[in-house]
Scaffold this motif. Sequence first.
Motif, PDB file in Angstrom:
ATOM      1  N   THR A 256       0.826  -1.212   0.000  1.00  0.00           N
ATOM      2  CA  THR A 256       0.000   0.000   0.000  1.00  0.00           C
ATOM      3  C   THR A 256       0.857   1.256   0.000  1.00  0.00           C
ATOM      4  OG1 THR A 256      -0.202  -0.216   2.416  1.00  0.00           O
ATOM      5  CG2 THR A 256      -2.054  -1.017   1.070  1.00  0.00           C
ATOM      6  N   PHE A 257       2.035   1.194   0.608  1.00  0.00           N
ATOM      7  CA  PHE A 257       2.923   2.362   0.583  1.00  0.00           C
ATOM      8  C   PHE A 257       3.714   2.419  -0.721  1.00  0.00           C
ATOM      9  CE2 PHE A 257       6.465   5.102   1.269  1.00  0.00           C
ATOM     10  CZ  PHE A 257       6.033   6.049   2.180  1.00  0.00           C
ATOM     11  N   ALA A 258       4.286   1.283  -1.124  1.00  0.00           N
ATOM     12  CA  ALA A 258       5.171   1.265  -2.300  1.00  0.00           C
ATOM     13  C   ALA A 258       4.425   1.659  -3.572  1.00  0.00           C
ATOM     14  CB  ALA A 258       5.806  -0.119  -2.456  1.00  0.00           C
ATOM     15  N   ILE A 259       3.175   1.245  -3.699  1.00  0.00           N
ATOM     16  CA  ILE A 259       2.390   1.647  -4.872  1.00  0.00           C
ATOM     17  C   ILE A 259       2.299   3.166  -4.938  1.00  0.00           C
ATOM     18  CG2 ILE A 259       0.045   1.711  -5.842  1.00  0.00           C
ATOM     19  CD1 ILE A 259      -0.303  -1.183  -4.870  1.00  0.00           C
TER      20      ILE A 259
ATOM     21  N   LEU B  37       6.076  14.130   2.094  1.00  0.00           N
ATOM     22  CA  LEU B  37       5.081  13.578   1.161  1.00  0.00           C
ATOM     23  C   LEU B  37       3.764  13.294   1.887  1.00  0.00           C
ATOM     24  CD1 LEU B  37       7.251  11.068  -0.925  1.00  0.00           C
ATOM     25  CD2 LEU B  37       6.655  13.431  -1.473  1.00  0.00           C
ATOM     26  N   LEU B  38       3.866  12.835   3.124  1.00  0.00           N
ATOM     27  CA  LEU B  38       2.669  12.550   3.920  1.00  0.00           C
ATOM     28  C   LEU B  38       1.944  13.843   4.276  1.00  0.00           C
ATOM     29  CD1 LEU B  38       4.418   9.880   6.094  1.00  0.00           C
ATOM     30  CD2 LEU B  38       2.366   9.396   4.752  1.00  0.00           C
TER      31      LEU B  38
ATOM     32  N   ILE C 133      -0.862   8.513   1.545  1.00  0.00           N
ATOM     33  CA  ILE C 133      -1.717   8.417   2.720  1.00  0.00           C
ATOM     34  C   ILE C 133      -1.465   7.092   3.441  1.00  0.00           C
ATOM     35  CG2 ILE C 133      -3.527   9.907   1.781  1.00  0.00           C
ATOM     36  CD1 ILE C 133      -5.105   7.310   1.133  1.00  0.00           C
ATOM     37  N   PRO C 134      -1.486   7.087   4.779  1.00  0.00           N
ATOM     38  CA  PRO C 134      -1.333   5.827   5.504  1.00  0.00           C
ATOM     39  C   PRO C 134      -2.562   4.937   5.275  1.00  0.00           C
ATOM     40  CG  PRO C 134      -1.060   7.737   6.957  1.00  0.00           C
ATOM     41  CD  PRO C 134      -1.657   8.232   5.687  1.00  0.00           C
ATOM     42  N   VAL C 135      -2.331   3.641   5.230  1.00  0.00           N
ATOM     43  CA  VAL C 135      -3.426   2.674   5.131  1.00  0.00           C
ATOM     44  C   VAL C 135      -3.334   1.757   6.347  1.00  0.00           C
ATOM     45  CG1 VAL C 135      -4.507   0.858   3.768  1.00  0.00           C
ATOM     46  CG2 VAL C 135      -3.376   2.779   2.606  1.00  0.00           C
ATOM     47  N   ILE C 136      -4.299   1.866   7.230  1.00  0.00           N
ATOM     48  CA  ILE C 136      -4.300   1.077   8.470  1.00  0.00           C
ATOM     49  C   ILE C 136      -5.519   0.170   8.484  1.00  0.00           C
ATOM     50  CG2 ILE C 136      -4.479   1.183  10.994  1.00  0.00           C
ATOM     51  CD1 ILE C 136      -2.934   3.780  10.916  1.00  0.00           C
TER      52      ILE C 136
ATOM     53  N   GLY D 218      -3.193  -3.123   4.490  1.00  0.00           N
ATOM     54  CA  GLY D 218      -2.333  -2.093   5.051  1.00  0.00           C
ATOM     55  C   GLY D 218      -1.727  -2.548   6.360  1.00  0.00           C
ATOM     56  N   LYS D 219      -1.616  -1.640   7.332  1.00  0.00           N
ATOM     57  CA  LYS D 219      -0.851  -1.886   8.536  1.00  0.00           C
ATOM     58  C   LYS D 219      -1.716  -2.212   9.748  1.00  0.00           C
ATOM     59  CE  LYS D 219       2.815  -1.840   8.986  1.00  0.00           C
ATOM     60  NZ  LYS D 219       3.771  -0.816   9.427  1.00  0.00           N
ATOM     61  N   VAL D 220      -1.082  -2.900  10.701  1.00  0.00           N
ATOM     62  CA  VAL D 220      -1.653  -3.172  12.017  1.00  0.00           C
ATOM     63  C   VAL D 220      -0.848  -2.371  13.032  1.00  0.00           C
ATOM     64  CG1 VAL D 220      -2.102  -4.935  13.761  1.00  0.00           C
ATOM     65  CG2 VAL D 220      -2.404  -5.474  11.328  1.00  0.00           C
TER      66      VAL D 220
END
Length: 339
Positions: free
Chosen positions: A160-163, A294-295, A301-304, A327-329
């Motif tokens: 989700t971040f690398a894309i 960038l954020l 955008i973060p994906v949680i 995304g992330k935990v």
Amino acid sequence: MMKAFILKRYGKTNQFEFADINKPVIKANEILVQVHAVGLNPIDYMIAKGAFKPIIKLQLPATIGSDLSGIVVEVGNLVKRFKPGDAVFASIFDQGTGALAEFAVVAESAAALKPVNLDFAEAASIPMVGLTSWQALKERAYLKPGQKVFIPAGSGGIGTFAIQLAKYMGATVGTTTSSANVSLVERLGADEVIDYKRQEFENVLQGYDVVLGTIRGDGIEKSLRILKPKSRVVSLIGPPDAAFARARGMNFVMRLVFGLISSKIIQQAKKLDIEYSFLFVHPDGQQLAEIGKLLDAGKIIPVIDKVFPFDQTKEALIYLEEGRAKGKVVVTIHNSAAL
């Protein structure tokens, strides 16, 4: 004293426990951070199983966790960039200390000011995936505008971040995911999306310049089929190569072992005029600060997927290991720790 989540011994299951341990003491070039949130990564449970014993030296029992956000409460006398009260985020991966505790020691060089637009949980979700993507795509693959990069497992933490970073860099992005997550990865910017349950990516994609290796098994070998000559594979999951062993100052035997276990994929790649390398992420506060820009600008955008309270850290790790997180935990640590 402070509460920490520690690894008692290496093993398959139930090797973790909460413990009261001494509050850490910082060195001259370090900061002490009251931890507000910790981003979990697959390597957290892989280390616990002993998978990285030859590479990462831990003194057990050890506090685990790499990614954190929080408030600086103390600075060493050589620290110039931070002061008490600053909100920061950092990766302390492979630094000999852990993030899953009420307080954590962070090298000044590893930390960056928390992006203003992100809350603590969002900020804690970023360091490992952000730095890994940055170091892989910018420093190792030299990704250029107009090139095509394949980032498998697009709905995961790295994906989700690398894309998003690859799209910001001007690349065309291909990825794999399940049908349920197609819309997510498309929103993040993926151009070619393969439903891995219905199609084999190596039979569909072609003409790629870069592959980010994130899937264990035969994914790296299959990815060679979609690459052009003069392209690059940057693997995050191995096999480690001799260059990695040299960079970590390992002895001749370990360099020889890593050279042998990576020789098959290196030779397969070389026959196709493709360069293979293994990347082991390293903390870098300056890179994290660039990512923070960038954020803050909304470029990424973060994906949680899910946020757990500190006392449910075991459940959070189990959930992450199931492999279904989008995304992330993240684990949030109570802010009631005494300063």
